[in-house]
Design an enzyme around this catalytic site. Structure first.
Site, PDB file in Angstrom:
ATOM      1  N   SER A 126      25.929  45.825  33.984  1.00 41.00           N
ATOM      2  CA  SER A 126      26.420  45.231  32.733  1.00 41.00           C
ATOM      3  C   SER A 126      25.576  44.001  32.383  1.00 41.00           C
ATOM      4  CB  SER A 126      27.880  44.807  32.877  1.00 41.00           C
ATOM      5  OG  SER A 126      28.739  45.876  32.577  1.00 41.00           O
ATOM      6  N   THR A 165      28.394  51.716  39.095  1.00 36.63           N
ATOM      7  CA  THR A 165      29.318  51.287  40.156  1.00 36.63           C
ATOM      8  C   THR A 165      29.199  52.222  41.351  1.00 36.63           C
ATOM      9  OG1 THR A 165      30.784  50.512  38.404  1.00 36.63           O
ATOM     10  CG2 THR A 165      31.679  50.498  40.620  1.00 36.63           C
ATOM     11  N   LYS A 177      33.296  37.834  42.245  1.00 33.48           N
ATOM     12  CA  LYS A 177      32.378  38.993  42.305  1.00 33.48           C
ATOM     13  C   LYS A 177      31.040  38.696  41.633  1.00 33.48           C
ATOM     14  CE  LYS A 177      34.159  43.061  41.440  1.00 33.48           C
ATOM     15  NZ  LYS A 177      34.637  44.272  40.721  1.00 33.48           N
ATOM     16  N   ASN A 201      35.328  57.881  37.288  1.00 29.99           N
ATOM     17  CA  ASN A 201      33.909  57.541  37.124  1.00 29.99           C
ATOM     18  C   ASN A 201      33.286  57.080  38.439  1.00 29.99           C
ATOM     19  OD1 ASN A 201      31.884  55.097  36.715  1.00 29.99           O
ATOM     20  ND2 ASN A 201      31.576  56.520  35.035  1.00 29.99           N
ATOM     21  N   LYS A 248      33.156  37.207  32.183  1.00 33.12           N
ATOM     22  CA  LYS A 248      32.827  38.625  32.117  1.00 33.12           C
ATOM     23  C   LYS A 248      33.936  39.425  32.767  1.00 33.12           C
ATOM     24  CE  LYS A 248      29.760  41.931  31.476  1.00 33.12           C
ATOM     25  NZ  LYS A 248      30.784  42.652  30.737  1.00 33.12           N
ATOM     26  N   LYS A 303      39.363  38.934  32.478  1.00 31.73           N
ATOM     27  CA  LYS A 303      39.931  40.293  32.487  1.00 31.73           C
ATOM     28  C   LYS A 303      40.897  40.387  31.324  1.00 31.73           C
ATOM     29  CE  LYS A 303      39.523  43.966  35.131  1.00 31.73           C
ATOM     30  NZ  LYS A 303      38.290  44.393  35.774  1.00 31.73           N
TER      31      LYS A 303
END
Length: 411
Positions: A344, A185, A90, A216, A66, A102
């Site tokens: 997510s 977030t 994470k 954001n 992810k 990523k």
């Protein structure tokens, strides 16, 4: 120190504290797969332009990989590698069933038209569609990408594999995106800050905050902190910085920054130097922009008592040592900004079930995960007698190592 060196250094310290076998340690560090693709598109003027796209899939011991896809001129394999590795730890810290990945394309999105961005996204998806998937690797937005980018990836992927809303997260709500994802977030940063301050008998409402970055994450963190009674005294973004010792009106500032493409010139505060924003007088500093902004040059001048890492890798290891000697408490990125990947995960779950949650449920589940994560990190700090960064790293690395061994990695 570049992001990859810093991340590997933190990993190795955690591996040493955990007493990991050296072969297992090496296995956990090497990425599962690195992809590099060439993306050529016709531009609006008829000329051809070529870009290089990357996807680093780091680890899948705990579930599908992810991680975000970023469009930025400085996307390079080292940085993508570091961020993929960070995502592995994470997701393990957040205790969601994912590994880390990523990706990115080396381009300047601001210099491309909407139709050029769409063509580029579709070509990139065509090149990697058989290497991503609902149970393989689930991309998300990152720097320079947004829900629209995810909508294009979903559409292009679905041409090959049938309608698959769970293949990306951070989608528009109309295409199966989750309510509450946009603020996730920033909301996670709020919950994590509340948990940390409570440890010291403090609350959001009696603290002064400085926030670097008003994209954001920074804007949502500022909005939610000010709603909770916190006083935000200074904010910066790419356009400049603004401060007001009696507290900025965040609602007005947010509206102004959207209309004027930045905070510069806002009348509700004084002009400030963006370069010295990190050293402004405050209780809580929240870096929410680029990596490596807190380094040995400015670490001695930082006056905050708490640093909440809303950005990825904002603090260099050298600065870490200086700040810890000063008694500054740092809440590390792999825990502090995990609200986005947690929601997510909720989006992915909703897509697989074909059953959507209301926003209240999303936010309440997020709060539960963040508070549980904070308790788990604190427990590791006690076990290994270490700071919060190593508490988070040992927690994440230990979970991935256990999953790897249980799956039988030596066979």
């Amino acid at each position: 120190m570049n992001a990859l060196a810093a991340t590997s250094r933190n990993f190795k310290k955690a591996a040493k504290l955990l007493g990991l076998d050296s072969k297992l340690e090496r296995s956990l560090l090497i990425p599962f797969r690195e992809i590099k693709v060439e993306c050529t598109i016709p531009k609006d003027d008829g000329s051809l332009a070529s870009f290089v796209g990357f996807r680093v899939q780091h680890d899948n011991a705990r579930g599908p990989m992810k991680g975000g896809i970023r469009y930025h001129p400085e996307v390079d394999p080292d940085e993508v590698n570091a961020l993929a590795q960070l995502m592995t730890w994470k997701t393990a810290v957040a205790n969601i069933p994912y590994g880390g990945a990523k990706g990115g394309i080396g381009c300047a999105p601001g210099e491309l038209s909407l139709s050029e961005l769409e063509r580029l996204t579709r070509v990139f998806t065509q090149k990697i569609h058989d290497l991503i998937g609902i149970h393989t690797d689930v991309p998300a937005p990152d720097m320079g990408t947004n829900p629209q980018t995810m909508a294009w990836i979903l559409d292009e992927y679905s041409k090959f594999h049938g309608y698959s809303p769970a293949v990306v997260t951070g989608k528009p709500v109309d295409l199966g995106g989750s309510l509450g994802r946009d603020a996730a977030t920033g909301r996670g940063v709020l919950f994590a800050t509340q948990a940390l301050l409570a440890e010291y008998g403090k609350s959001i409402s009696d603290q002064r905050f400085v926030i670097q970055g008003f994209g954001n994450v920074g804007s949502w963190a500022a909005i939610l902190i000010s709603e909770a009674g916190g006083k935000v005294v200074a904010i910066s973004d790419a356009s400049g910085a603004v401060k007001n010792s009696s507290g900025l009106d965040i609602e007005k500032l947010h509206k102004y920054s959207i209309e004027n493409r930045g905070v510069k010139g806002f009348s509700g505060g004084d002009l400030a130097d963006p370069n010295s924003l990190l050293t402004e007088d405050c209780d809580v500093l929240i870096p929410a922009a680029l990596g490596g902004v807190i380094n040995r040059e400015n670490a001695n001048d930082i006056r905050a008592k708490f640093i909440i890492e809303a950005a990825n890798h904002p603090t260099d290891p050298e600065a870490d040592e200086i700040l810890s000697k000063k008694g500054v408490i740092i809440l590390p990125d792999i825990f502090a900004n995990s609200g986005g990947v947690t929601v997510s995960y909720f989006e992915w779950v909703q897509n697989i079930q074909g059953f959507m949650w209301d926003e209240e449920k999303v936010n309440s589940e997020l709060r539960t995960y963040i508070l549980k994560g904070f308790k788990d990190v604190k427990d590791m700090c006690k076990t290994h007698d270490c700071d919060l960064r190593m508490g988070a790293f040992t927690l994440g690395v230990n979970r991935v190592a256990r999953a790897t061994v249980l799956r039988g990695w030596e066979a």
